[in-house]
Enzyme design. Structure first.
Site, PDB file in Angstrom:
ATOM      1  N   ASN A   9      46.225  51.800  60.891  1.00  0.00           N
ATOM      2  CA  ASN A   9      46.641  50.937  59.792  1.00  0.00           C
ATOM      3  C   ASN A   9      45.427  50.722  58.900  1.00  0.00           C
ATOM      4  OD1 ASN A   9      47.464  48.876  58.121  1.00  0.00           O
ATOM      5  ND2 ASN A   9      47.636  47.333  59.738  1.00  0.00           N
ATOM      6  N   TRP A  10      45.441  51.390  57.759  1.00  0.00           N
ATOM      7  CA  TRP A  10      44.265  51.339  56.870  1.00  0.00           C
ATOM      8  C   TRP A  10      44.192  50.048  56.058  1.00  0.00           C
ATOM      9  CZ3 TRP A  10      44.127  56.982  54.440  1.00  0.00           C
ATOM     10  CH2 TRP A  10      43.957  57.904  55.483  1.00  0.00           C
ATOM     11  N   LYS A  11      45.259  49.280  56.087  1.00  0.00           N
ATOM     12  CA  LYS A  11      45.308  48.011  55.333  1.00  0.00           C
ATOM     13  C   LYS A  11      44.932  48.257  53.854  1.00  0.00           C
ATOM     14  CE  LYS A  11      44.518  45.651  59.628  1.00  0.00           C
ATOM     15  NZ  LYS A  11      44.086  44.465  60.333  1.00  0.00           N
ATOM     16  N   HIS A  97      53.728  42.765  60.269  1.00  0.00           N
ATOM     17  CA  HIS A  97      52.305  42.698  60.598  1.00  0.00           C
ATOM     18  C   HIS A  97      51.816  41.250  60.437  1.00  0.00           C
ATOM     19  CE1 HIS A  97      47.977  43.122  60.449  1.00  0.00           C
ATOM     20  NE2 HIS A  97      48.158  44.219  61.166  1.00  0.00           N
ATOM     21  N   GLU A  99      49.252  39.965  59.202  1.00  0.00           N
ATOM     22  CA  GLU A  99      48.712  39.589  57.889  1.00  0.00           C
ATOM     23  C   GLU A  99      49.847  39.311  56.903  1.00  0.00           C
ATOM     24  OE1 GLU A  99      46.096  42.941  57.791  1.00  0.00           O
ATOM     25  OE2 GLU A  99      45.000  41.973  59.413  1.00  0.00           O
ATOM     26  N   GLU A 169      50.416  42.634  68.935  1.00  0.00           N
ATOM     27  CA  GLU A 169      49.101  42.404  68.333  1.00  0.00           C
ATOM     28  C   GLU A 169      48.804  40.904  68.343  1.00  0.00           C
ATOM     29  OE1 GLU A 169      47.921  45.822  65.523  1.00  0.00           O
ATOM     30  OE2 GLU A 169      49.155  44.439  64.381  1.00  0.00           O
ATOM     31  N   GLY A 175      41.003  42.170  63.949  1.00  0.00           N
ATOM     32  CA  GLY A 175      39.854  42.126  63.044  1.00  0.00           C
ATOM     33  C   GLY A 175      38.751  41.177  63.497  1.00  0.00           C
ATOM     34  N   SER A 215      41.584  44.886  67.383  1.00  0.00           N
ATOM     35  CA  SER A 215      40.188  45.269  67.655  1.00  0.00           C
ATOM     36  C   SER A 215      40.048  46.416  68.654  1.00  0.00           C
ATOM     37  CB  SER A 215      39.374  44.056  68.129  1.00  0.00           C
ATOM     38  OG  SER A 215      39.266  43.107  67.087  1.00  0.00           O
TER      39      SER A 215
HETATM   40  P1  PGA Z   1      42.036  45.777  63.927  1.00  0.00           P
HETATM   41  O1  PGA Z   1      43.494  45.706  63.249  1.00  0.00           O
HETATM   42  O2  PGA Z   1      42.053  47.002  64.832  1.00  0.00           O
HETATM   43  O3  PGA Z   1      41.064  45.896  62.797  1.00  0.00           O
HETATM   44  O4  PGA Z   1      41.878  44.527  64.726  1.00  0.00           O
HETATM   45  C1  PGA Z   1      44.655  46.001  63.959  1.00  0.00           C
HETATM   46  C2  PGA Z   1      45.875  45.747  63.100  1.00  0.00           C
HETATM   47  O5  PGA Z   1      45.867  44.786  62.344  1.00  0.00           O
HETATM   48  O6  PGA Z   1      46.864  46.500  63.128  1.00  0.00           O
END
Ligand code: PGA
Length: 253
Positions: A9-11, A97, A99, A169, A175, A215
């Site tokens: 997931n490149w966000k 997700h 976020e 998650e 993150g 992470s």
């Molecule tokens: P992260 O993100 O590996 O940077 O913690 C995972 C995600 O949000 O899918």
């Protein structure tokens, strides 16, 4: 047997050049694992989906989008539909997700509509669920996961849900550099699988893939993947570095 699945997931990262460069390095670096039974997907920002899809046209790597709207077309300024994503070669779609839940403010009801529209439109949702730190500390992880799964999959038959991959998650692990321990991941994943058996049936519970995300790094990937109910990994930060992402794919085989 559930086939391992590693998704990046490149966000809101990369640009015209780095998105294609990263894609090519992942495709080249993973070409020797193409024959192995592992599903690989990358989820770039909308603006680079088309160039990434083109760069991957002859490859074993699938492309996913990070969001979708539930209506098929019309006056919805700024939104993107399932048919548009299909049209440019997307296979997967991230839904729910953390976020989008906690920063953008998406509700369980909206996530349900998006997941249903994605399945109806022929995309494969990766439904992300997970608890906040305060919820884990208050022993509410099970309750939160149950509420999210029941509301996000409301109205969907077992047949439809067989198109879904679940990603557990924990929000406190995303993150933050603080990965869940393999035991914490296994505990949550087996809880989710039992819940799917209760909501639907044993067959679906056995076949549905449950990814861990939060992470994930090359050095934590292998011990997470060794857990019975961890079928793959959803990777954020480490998916932006080709070498790290490739090492994580290797650990998942
Ligand atoms: P992260 O993100 O590996 O940077 O913690 C995972 C995600 O949000 O899918």
């Amino acid at each position: 047997m559930r086939r391992p699945f590693v998704a990046g997931n490149w966000k809101m990262n990369t640009d015209t050049h780095t998105s294609v460069d990263l894609t090519k390095r992942i495709a080249t670096g993973s070409s020797e694992v193409a024959g192995h039974s592992v599903t690989i997907a990358v989820c770039p920002p909308f603006t680079y989906l088309q160039s990434v899809t083109k760069a991957l046209s002859a490859s074993h790597i699938a492309v996913g989008a990070q969001d979708v709207y539930f209506e098929s077309n019309g006056a919805f300024t700024g939104e993107i539909s399932t048919s548009m994503l299909k049209d440019i070669g997307c296979t997967y779609i991230l839904c729910g997700h953390s976020e989008r839940r906690h920063v953008i403010g998406e509700t369980d009801e909206l996530i349900n509509k998006k997941a249903a529209a994605a399945i109806a439109g022929g995309l494969l949702p990766i439904l992300c669920i997970g608890e906040l730190l305060a919820e884990r500390d208050a022993d509410q992880t099970g309750q939160v996961i149950t509420r999210q799964l029941k509301s996000n999959l409301a109205g969907l038959s077992a047949e439809k849900v067989s198109a879904v991959t679940i990603a557990y998650e924990p929000v406190w692990a995303i993150g933050t550099g603080r990965t869940a321990t393999p035991q914490q991941a296994q505990e949550a994943h087996s809880f989710i699988r039992e819940l799917i058996a209760q909501m639907y049936d044993e067959e679906l519970a056995e076949e549905i893939r449950i990814l861990y995300g939060g992470s994930v790094k090359p050095d934590s990937a292998e011990s997470l993947m060794r857990q019975n109910d961890v079928d793959g990994l959803l990777v954020g930060g480490a998916s932006l570095k080709a070498d790290d992402f490739l090492a994580i794919i290797q650990a998942a085989i």
